[in-house]
Motif scaffolding. Structure first.
Motif, PDB file in Angstrom:
ATOM      1  N   ASN A 180       0.779  -1.239   0.000  1.00  0.00           N
ATOM      2  CA  ASN A 180       0.000   0.000   0.000  1.00  0.00           C
ATOM      3  C   ASN A 180       0.810   1.288   0.000  1.00  0.00           C
ATOM      4  OD1 ASN A 180      -2.651  -1.339   0.319  1.00  0.00           O
ATOM      5  ND2 ASN A 180      -1.835  -1.919   2.320  1.00  0.00           N
ATOM      6  N   TRP A 181       2.092   1.241   0.353  1.00  0.00           N
ATOM      7  CA  TRP A 181       2.812   2.476   0.614  1.00  0.00           C
ATOM      8  C   TRP A 181       3.997   2.703  -0.319  1.00  0.00           C
ATOM      9  CZ3 TRP A 181       1.589   6.583   3.555  1.00  0.00           C
ATOM     10  CH2 TRP A 181       0.498   6.430   4.422  1.00  0.00           C
ATOM     11  N   LEU A 182       4.211   3.964  -0.640  1.00  0.00           N
ATOM     12  CA  LEU A 182       5.347   4.457  -1.410  1.00  0.00           C
ATOM     13  C   LEU A 182       6.136   5.421  -0.527  1.00  0.00           C
ATOM     14  CD1 LEU A 182       6.861   5.245  -4.144  1.00  0.00           C
ATOM     15  CD2 LEU A 182       5.071   6.989  -4.403  1.00  0.00           C
ATOM     16  N   VAL A 183       7.441   5.206  -0.409  1.00  0.00           N
ATOM     17  CA  VAL A 183       8.326   6.114   0.321  1.00  0.00           C
ATOM     18  C   VAL A 183       9.294   6.722  -0.684  1.00  0.00           C
ATOM     19  CG1 VAL A 183      10.019   6.338   2.178  1.00  0.00           C
ATOM     20  CG2 VAL A 183       8.117   4.714   2.413  1.00  0.00           C
ATOM     21  N   VAL A 184       9.374   8.064  -0.704  1.00  0.00           N
ATOM     22  CA  VAL A 184      10.232   8.780  -1.644  1.00  0.00           C
ATOM     23  C   VAL A 184      11.216   9.649  -0.860  1.00  0.00           C
ATOM     24  CG1 VAL A 184      10.321  10.373  -3.596  1.00  0.00           C
ATOM     25  CG2 VAL A 184       8.346   8.860  -3.318  1.00  0.00           C
ATOM     26  N   LEU A 185      12.494   9.574  -1.219  1.00  0.00           N
ATOM     27  CA  LEU A 185      13.541  10.374  -0.589  1.00  0.00           C
ATOM     28  C   LEU A 185      14.076  11.392  -1.580  1.00  0.00           C
ATOM     29  CD1 LEU A 185      13.447   7.643   1.089  1.00  0.00           C
ATOM     30  CD2 LEU A 185      15.813   8.159   1.718  1.00  0.00           C
ATOM     31  N   LEU A 186      14.160  12.659  -1.152  1.00  0.00           N
ATOM     32  CA  LEU A 186      14.596  13.747  -2.018  1.00  0.00           C
ATOM     33  C   LEU A 186      15.912  14.333  -1.528  1.00  0.00           C
ATOM     34  CD1 LEU A 186      11.192  15.622  -2.394  1.00  0.00           C
ATOM     35  CD2 LEU A 186      12.195  13.951  -3.970  1.00  0.00           C
ATOM     36  N   ASN A 187      16.734  14.762  -2.465  1.00  0.00           N
ATOM     37  CA  ASN A 187      18.021  15.395  -2.135  1.00  0.00           C
ATOM     38  C   ASN A 187      17.870  16.914  -2.202  1.00  0.00           C
ATOM     39  OD1 ASN A 187      20.639  16.183  -1.755  1.00  0.00           O
ATOM     40  ND2 ASN A 187      21.472  15.132  -3.546  1.00  0.00           N
ATOM     41  N   SER A 188      17.808  17.556  -1.031  1.00  0.00           N
ATOM     42  CA  SER A 188      17.677  19.016  -0.956  1.00  0.00           C
ATOM     43  C   SER A 188      19.006  19.703  -0.658  1.00  0.00           C
ATOM     44  CB  SER A 188      16.644  19.392   0.113  1.00  0.00           C
ATOM     45  OG  SER A 188      17.019  18.907   1.394  1.00  0.00           O
ATOM     46  N   GLN A 189      20.100  18.956  -0.703  1.00  0.00           N
ATOM     47  CA  GLN A 189      21.419  19.510  -0.376  1.00  0.00           C
ATOM     48  C   GLN A 189      21.880  20.513  -1.429  1.00  0.00           C
ATOM     49  OE1 GLN A 189      25.043  17.211  -1.146  1.00  0.00           O
ATOM     50  NE2 GLN A 189      25.590  17.431   1.011  1.00  0.00           N
ATOM     51  N   VAL A 190      22.399  21.650  -0.955  1.00  0.00           N
ATOM     52  CA  VAL A 190      23.102  22.616  -1.798  1.00  0.00           C
ATOM     53  C   VAL A 190      24.533  22.667  -1.282  1.00  0.00           C
ATOM     54  CG1 VAL A 190      23.226  24.991  -2.623  1.00  0.00           C
ATOM     55  CG2 VAL A 190      20.988  23.963  -2.131  1.00  0.00           C
ATOM     56  N   ILE A 191      25.470  22.181  -2.069  1.00  0.00           N
ATOM     57  CA  ILE A 191      26.855  22.039  -1.597  1.00  0.00           C
ATOM     58  C   ILE A 191      27.407  23.396  -1.164  1.00  0.00           C
ATOM     59  CG2 ILE A 191      29.203  21.398  -2.266  1.00  0.00           C
ATOM     60  CD1 ILE A 191      27.959  19.313  -4.130  1.00  0.00           C
ATOM     61  N   GLY A 192      27.932  23.428   0.063  1.00  0.00           N
ATOM     62  CA  GLY A 192      28.525  24.643   0.591  1.00  0.00           C
ATOM     63  C   GLY A 192      27.556  25.589   1.261  1.00  0.00           C
ATOM     64  N   GLN A 193      26.273  25.225   1.307  1.00  0.00           N
ATOM     65  CA  GLN A 193      25.253  26.089   1.900  1.00  0.00           C
ATOM     66  C   GLN A 193      24.472  25.325   2.970  1.00  0.00           C
ATOM     67  OE1 GLN A 193      25.098  29.262   1.208  1.00  0.00           O
ATOM     68  NE2 GLN A 193      26.463  29.225  -0.568  1.00  0.00           N
ATOM     69  N   ALA A 194      23.979  26.080   3.962  1.00  0.00           N
ATOM     70  CA  ALA A 194      23.165  25.457   5.009  1.00  0.00           C
ATOM     71  C   ALA A 194      21.708  25.323   4.585  1.00  0.00           C
ATOM     72  CB  ALA A 194      23.259  26.270   6.299  1.00  0.00           C
ATOM     73  N   TYR A 195      21.251  26.168   3.667  1.00  0.00           N
ATOM     74  CA  TYR A 195      19.863  26.102   3.225  1.00  0.00           C
ATOM     75  C   TYR A 195      19.682  24.969   2.216  1.00  0.00           C
ATOM     76  CZ  TYR A 195      21.482  28.698  -0.926  1.00  0.00           C
ATOM     77  OH  TYR A 195      22.145  29.106  -2.056  1.00  0.00           O
ATOM     78  N   GLY A 196      18.412  24.668   1.920  1.00  0.00           N
ATOM     79  CA  GLY A 196      18.114  23.601   0.977  1.00  0.00           C
ATOM     80  C   GLY A 196      17.438  24.110  -0.281  1.00  0.00           C
ATOM     81  N   PHE A 197      17.482  23.297  -1.321  1.00  0.00           N
ATOM     82  CA  PHE A 197      16.835  23.622  -2.591  1.00  0.00           C
ATOM     83  C   PHE A 197      16.613  22.312  -3.334  1.00  0.00           C
ATOM     84  CE2 PHE A 197      16.574  24.913  -7.039  1.00  0.00           C
ATOM     85  CZ  PHE A 197      15.779  26.062  -6.971  1.00  0.00           C
ATOM     86  N   LEU A 198      15.429  22.178  -3.931  1.00  0.00           N
ATOM     87  CA  LEU A 198      15.136  21.011  -4.757  1.00  0.00           C
ATOM     88  C   LEU A 198      15.241  21.411  -6.223  1.00  0.00           C
ATOM     89  CD1 LEU A 198      12.055  19.549  -2.843  1.00  0.00           C
ATOM     90  CD2 LEU A 198      14.357  18.567  -2.933  1.00  0.00           C
ATOM     91  N   PRO A 199      16.273  20.956  -6.930  1.00  0.00           N
ATOM     92  CA  PRO A 199      16.393  21.291  -8.353  1.00  0.00           C
ATOM     93  C   PRO A 199      15.252  20.669  -9.148  1.00  0.00           C
ATOM     94  CG  PRO A 199      17.993  19.621  -7.740  1.00  0.00           C
ATOM     95  CD  PRO A 199      17.363  20.085  -6.466  1.00  0.00           C
ATOM     96  N   GLU A 200      15.106  21.125 -10.363  1.00  0.00           N
ATOM     97  CA  GLU A 200      14.008  20.651 -11.211  1.00  0.00           C
ATOM     98  C   GLU A 200      14.031  19.134 -11.348  1.00  0.00           C
ATOM     99  OE1 GLU A 200      10.517  21.194 -13.048  1.00  0.00           O
ATOM    100  OE2 GLU A 200      11.728  22.796 -12.157  1.00  0.00           O
ATOM    101  N   SER A 201      15.217  18.553 -11.372  1.00  0.00           N
ATOM    102  CA  SER A 201      15.322  17.097 -11.507  1.00  0.00           C
ATOM    103  C   SER A 201      14.693  16.372 -10.320  1.00  0.00           C
ATOM    104  CB  SER A 201      16.787  16.683 -11.653  1.00  0.00           C
ATOM    105  OG  SER A 201      17.550  17.124 -10.541  1.00  0.00           O
TER     106      SER A 201
END
Length: 276
Positions: free
Chosen positions: A121-142
């Protein structure tokens, strides 16, 4: 589509996930961060979970594994997590070296899959929000496309999404400079996909729970120090112990979760510090 991992569940009515995050380990056993030996606090958490003798179908680890960038510290994490004899998937935090993680974790059979089909029944998805050299996150278009494609392909499953950075303001002014910067784009995907039932993250070293659109959204405490809630400037908490979260994914699409902490907490931070 990236490769997926198919896992059975022990109970046909629900799946159980252990969520661990922000361990900040060191190669040297005696190194500390903000007054806490993070190696020792992580080991105490692992031992406490083990003593409770609960069984999980999946472990999800959401970044900031090490503080010193060393492969030895990544190996320290993997050696302890393998004690549970449970599949573990992972993603990178802002402190992590992705190449080192891949190299070390592959040696310990920690799966690099970012899609998990858990039970029927379940789907688990993991996303990479890392921006190298920065503390903040960002999800690129990919990453955004990856998420949408996974949700579309597995539309018949309820979904739980994990990332490192918080997509919702934490209430700490200083921490919210380090938020997921394009959370609006992420939110749009969540809004239009009703099968997303939960979103989890680390990064903020706090327990928080929200109802966000149709989702149970939550952050999980660190296994070392915690940040003090509702602070304008950097503060660590002297009240909140190292912790973890246990998540139940029910067959009807509902999510239950609870945060646990070390009861006999010996890991008290240096509250005089103004950063790390």
């Amino acid at each position: 589509m990236r490769s997926l991992l198919k896992l059975p569940i022990r109970n046909k009515n629900y799946g159980k996930i252990l969520h661990i995050t922000d361990t900040h380990l060191f190669a040297d056993e005696d190194d500390s961060l903000l007054g806490i030996n993070s190696n020792a606090s992580f080991l105490a958490v692992i031992n406490e979970i083990g003593r409770n003798n609960k069984q999980f179908d999946l472990i999800v680890a959401t970044g900031d594994f090490v503080q010193d960038g060393s492969k030895k510290a990544y190996a320290r994490f993997a050696e302890q997590i393998n004690k549970f004899n449970t599949p573990c998937v992972w993603l990178a935090g802002n402190h992590d070296n992705y190449t080192s993680m891949q190299d070390v974790f592959a040696n310990y059979q920690l799966a690099d899959n970012k899609i998990v089909l858990l039970g029927d029944n379940w789907l688990v998805v993991l996303l990479n929000s890392q921006v190298i050299g920065q503390a903040y996150g960002f999800l690129p278009e990919s990453e955004l496309e990856f998420l949408q494609n996974a949700l579309t392909e597995h539309f018949d499953r309820d979904a739980l999404v994990f990332l490192h950075h918080h997509p919702i303001n934490s209430g700490c002014h200083w921490l919210d400079h380090h938020i997921l910067k394009n959370s609006d784009q992420f939110e749009q995907i969540i809004q239009k996909n009703a099968n997303v039932k939960g979103i989890g993250w680390g990064h903020i070293h706090q327990k928080q729970d929200y109802v966000w659109h149709h989702c149970h959204a939550f952050s999980t405490p660190s296994t070392c120090f915690q940040f003090k809630p509702e602070c304008y400037d950097f503060r660590v908490s002297s009240d909140d112990a190292p912790g973890w979260r246990e998540i139940t994914l029910n067959a009807d699409g509902s999510i239950e979760s609870e945060v646990y902490r070390l009861v006999d907490n010996q890991f008290l931070p240096d509250v005089s510090q103004s950063g790390y």
